[in-house]
Design an enzyme around this catalytic site. Sequence first.
Site, PDB file in Angstrom:
ATOM      1  N   GLU A   1      21.118  27.142  22.810  1.00  0.00           N
ATOM      2  CA  GLU A   1      21.475  28.466  22.291  1.00  0.00           C
ATOM      3  C   GLU A   1      22.989  28.534  22.356  1.00  0.00           C
ATOM      4  O   GLU A   1      23.570  28.607  23.430  1.00  0.00           O
ATOM      5  CB  GLU A   1      20.804  29.553  23.137  1.00  0.00           C
ATOM      6  CG  GLU A   1      20.665  30.854  22.399  1.00  0.00           C
ATOM      7  CD  GLU A   1      21.875  31.740  22.573  1.00  0.00           C
ATOM      8  OE1 GLU A   1      22.811  31.619  21.758  1.00  0.00           O
ATOM      9  OE2 GLU A   1      21.881  32.530  23.526  1.00  0.00           O
TER      10      GLU A   1
ATOM     11  N   GLU B   1      34.512  31.745  16.720  1.00  0.00           N
ATOM     12  CA  GLU B   1      34.031  32.756  17.648  1.00  0.00           C
ATOM     13  C   GLU B   1      35.192  33.176  18.548  1.00  0.00           C
ATOM     14  O   GLU B   1      35.779  32.348  19.235  1.00  0.00           O
ATOM     15  CB  GLU B   1      32.930  32.105  18.483  1.00  0.00           C
ATOM     16  CG  GLU B   1      32.037  33.058  19.189  1.00  0.00           C
ATOM     17  CD  GLU B   1      30.928  32.325  19.945  1.00  0.00           C
ATOM     18  OE1 GLU B   1      31.114  31.165  20.328  1.00  0.00           O
ATOM     19  OE2 GLU B   1      29.882  32.955  20.152  1.00  0.00           O
TER      20      GLU B   1
ATOM     21  N   LYS C   1      21.684  25.870  36.763  1.00  0.00           N
ATOM     22  CA  LYS C   1      23.111  25.952  37.096  1.00  0.00           C
ATOM     23  C   LYS C   1      23.768  27.144  36.417  1.00  0.00           C
ATOM     24  O   LYS C   1      23.887  27.171  35.191  1.00  0.00           O
ATOM     25  CB  LYS C   1      23.859  24.690  36.678  1.00  0.00           C
ATOM     26  CG  LYS C   1      25.287  24.682  37.284  1.00  0.00           C
ATOM     27  CD  LYS C   1      26.197  23.647  36.682  1.00  0.00           C
ATOM     28  CE  LYS C   1      26.885  24.129  35.439  1.00  0.00           C
ATOM     29  NZ  LYS C   1      27.815  25.259  35.659  1.00  0.00           N
TER      30      LYS C   1
ATOM     31  N   CYS D   1      27.102  36.187  22.290  1.00  0.00           N
ATOM     32  CA  CYS D   1      26.960  35.158  21.250  1.00  0.00           C
ATOM     33  C   CYS D   1      26.473  35.765  19.940  1.00  0.00           C
ATOM     34  O   CYS D   1      26.801  35.273  18.872  1.00  0.00           O
ATOM     35  CB  CYS D   1      26.043  34.049  21.721  1.00  0.00           C
ATOM     36  SG  CYS D   1      24.542  34.669  22.458  1.00  0.00           S
TER      37      CYS D   1
HETATM   38  P1  NAD Z   1      30.722  26.224  28.084  1.00  0.00           P
HETATM   39  O1  NAD Z   1      29.778  25.758  27.048  1.00  0.00           O
HETATM   40  O2  NAD Z   1      31.832  25.324  28.483  1.00  0.00           O
HETATM   41  O3  NAD Z   1      29.917  26.584  29.418  1.00  0.00           O
HETATM   42  C1  NAD Z   1      28.564  26.987  29.455  1.00  0.00           C
HETATM   43  C2  NAD Z   1      27.877  26.298  30.626  1.00  0.00           C
HETATM   44  O4  NAD Z   1      27.879  24.896  30.431  1.00  0.00           O
HETATM   45  C3  NAD Z   1      28.558  26.524  31.974  1.00  0.00           C
HETATM   46  O5  NAD Z   1      27.576  26.632  32.985  1.00  0.00           O
HETATM   47  C4  NAD Z   1      29.366  25.249  32.151  1.00  0.00           C
HETATM   48  O6  NAD Z   1      29.627  24.942  33.498  1.00  0.00           O
HETATM   49  C5  NAD Z   1      28.453  24.219  31.540  1.00  0.00           C
HETATM   50  N1  NAD Z   1      29.118  23.016  31.038  1.00  0.00           N
HETATM   51  C6  NAD Z   1      30.399  22.858  30.638  1.00  0.00           C
HETATM   52  N2  NAD Z   1      30.620  21.593  30.228  1.00  0.00           N
HETATM   53  C7  NAD Z   1      29.445  20.934  30.364  1.00  0.00           C
HETATM   54  C8  NAD Z   1      29.019  19.590  30.089  1.00  0.00           C
HETATM   55  N3  NAD Z   1      29.848  18.686  29.583  1.00  0.00           N
HETATM   56  N4  NAD Z   1      27.729  19.260  30.343  1.00  0.00           N
HETATM   57  C9  NAD Z   1      26.877  20.169  30.828  1.00  0.00           C
HETATM   58  N5  NAD Z   1      27.221  21.431  31.117  1.00  0.00           N
HETATM   59  C10 NAD Z   1      28.486  21.825  30.881  1.00  0.00           C
HETATM   60  O7  NAD Z   1      31.275  27.596  27.654  1.00  0.00           O
HETATM   61  P2  NAD Z   1      32.566  28.331  28.284  1.00  0.00           P
HETATM   62  O8  NAD Z   1      33.694  27.401  28.523  1.00  0.00           O
HETATM   63  O9  NAD Z   1      32.104  29.113  29.431  1.00  0.00           O
HETATM   64  O10 NAD Z   1      32.919  29.253  27.091  1.00  0.00           O
HETATM   65  C11 NAD Z   1      33.544  28.672  25.959  1.00  0.00           C
HETATM   66  C12 NAD Z   1      33.030  29.315  24.707  1.00  0.00           C
HETATM   67  O11 NAD Z   1      31.612  29.150  24.614  1.00  0.00           O
HETATM   68  C13 NAD Z   1      33.213  30.778  24.626  1.00  0.00           C
HETATM   69  O12 NAD Z   1      34.488  31.141  24.263  1.00  0.00           O
HETATM   70  C14 NAD Z   1      32.189  31.144  23.605  1.00  0.00           C
HETATM   71  O13 NAD Z   1      32.679  30.905  22.321  1.00  0.00           O
HETATM   72  C15 NAD Z   1      31.062  30.207  23.897  1.00  0.00           C
HETATM   73  N6  NAD Z   1      30.015  30.824  24.704  1.00  0.00           N
HETATM   74  C16 NAD Z   1      28.837  31.094  24.114  1.00  0.00           C
HETATM   75  C17 NAD Z   1      27.834  31.708  24.850  1.00  0.00           C
HETATM   76  C18 NAD Z   1      26.508  32.031  24.274  1.00  0.00           C
HETATM   77  O14 NAD Z   1      25.825  32.870  24.818  1.00  0.00           O
HETATM   78  N7  NAD Z   1      26.075  31.387  23.230  1.00  0.00           N
HETATM   79  C19 NAD Z   1      28.051  32.043  26.170  1.00  0.00           C
HETATM   80  C20 NAD Z   1      29.284  31.725  26.759  1.00  0.00           C
HETATM   81  C21 NAD Z   1      30.245  31.115  25.997  1.00  0.00           C
END
Ligand code: NAD
Length: 516
Positions: A295, A426, A221, A329
């Site tokens: 990660e 972050e 996904k 990240c």
């Molecule tokens: P997120 O963790 O909400 O989203 C990442 C992925 O998880 C997306 O595909 C999302 O649809 C999915 N997701 C969201 N809620 C979920 C759940 N309950 N169960 C399963 N999957 C779920 O991250 P975001 O909202 O896109 O970004 C928020 C923060 O996350 C950013 O500001 C940053 O700090 C961090 N982030 C970290 C990385 C990294 O590479 N480590 C990447 C993107 C964002």
Amino acid sequence: MTARKKSQRSELVIVERDGAINHRPAAIPPNQRKLTFGDRWSYAPAPEASDYIKIGPRYQLFIGGKFVAPRSGKYFDSINPATEEKLAEIADANAHDVDLAVSSARRAYNGTWKKMSGRERGKYLYRIARLIQEKSRELAVLETMDGGKTIKESRDIDLPLVAAHFFYYAGWADKLEYAFPGRTPHSLGVAGQIIPWNFPLLMAAWKLAPALACGNTCVLKPAETTSITAMHLAEIFQHAELPDGVVNIITGAGATGKAIVDHPNIDKIAFTGSTSVGKLLTQAVAGTKKKLTLELGGKAANIIFEDAPIDQAVEGIISGIYFNQGHVCCAGSRLFVQEGIFATVIRKLRDRIATLRVGNPLDKNTDIGAINSRMQLDKICELVDSGLKQGAKLVQPRLRLPAKGYWYPPSFFTGVTASHRIAQEEIFGPVLSVMTFRTPEEAIERANNTPYGLSAGVWTDKGSKIFKIVNKLRAGVVWANTYNKFDPTSPFGGYKESGFGREGGVHGLLPYLTLN
Ligand code: NAD
Ligand code: MN
């Protein structure tokens, strides 16, 4: 009169904002004004062509080797964050769709992929890698349009690494016994893989390539703001004649991700994203047979010693925090400068950020593209405001940003203390927090003073100092005299709240195997 106006225009364009909440700009004293780039260094526009790119209008789900409409009947829009224009409609998969994708992956696992020799699996992966190379320009343009990252980076960094990742794991597919001498590796079954929006295709490659090489089938996904390139990757799987159902790609937001995590017929969950969602996932799979790798976020220390080559270090600071708009990240978001060179580093950093070009991500000269979403921009602004309220000093160039789209100028804070939110949380944007230290011991202690532990950087002339410091840093990846360098042969992953498990290298096979 005109001449005077002109010279004012080409003055240094940096404004320093003090801690006052009214954000009143204070001019930099004349004796500190060094470079006068102004309008003189402006570049002619050099836009990458995008008129030949075929987008949408609607992207369906990729299940069982075919594009199918979602059972939910629902779609959501994906926009270009640089223009706020709608690019396409994306299928919003519900639990029923997830179930279809998991069943398809299970059938492909039992029927084809599990039985296939590693040598045959490897051939598919090589074919996919070569097709990605052939289509790389088109994929780079799509990545830039849907996610806001600069074409310079999607073309020269993301896409070459995507292909390299498939090539690398293609090589392992028939050599798994050699990777773990004396052990017998077995695939796990169906892997559910959830990825973020900052490196959409690259994260897909990091997830899919090792899983497939090890003989697993996948339900992937992408993130909801950046689904388009994943669906073009699905087309590549069709062209590669990858057996139906070996990779299924379903789109949607958090609820769709949750349906994957909760599905009982999945053997492994691999997640990259926020620490808060990572924690939810840990709870969700506890007590099940599912293997999990996470990660998550980071707040990396980039440490500059007095004996470092300063100009190179400044370039490393720039690429450490402003690469991919800071949506990284492992970004070097906490800069630790040894006291003796603090003034010099700050002066050079100020000069350097004034040269960064922010704007149209499709322009080949752009250094900083669009912030991925309105939500992410709001989060950056909220954290920057907290820094100002808590008394830190913000430095940012005064830029004319495009009227439409989501933008944030390259910025850094000085006067940051360890307890400030901008030193702990972050920001995930082009905003750096600068702090100082006196001794190597203090640098180590301050660098490790974070709930995260994903990456770090060390800059010094002394090799012995590098080895000494690196061994004491609680970070999965440490770069020495460089920053943000990636290679598929090198393992990547975190400690503490940055997650667990490694991606890349021979280590990256382990999460997708059991060893007997
Ligand atoms: P997120 O963790 O909400 O989203 C990442 C992925 O998880 C997306 O595909 C999302 O649809 C999915 N997701 C969201 N809620 C979920 C759940 N309950 N169960 C399963 N999957 C779920 O991250 P975001 O909202 O896109 O970004 C928020 C923060 O996350 C950013 O500001 C940053 O700090 C961090 N982030 C970290 C990385 C990294 O590479 N480590 C990447 C993107 C964002
Ligand atoms: Mn988008």
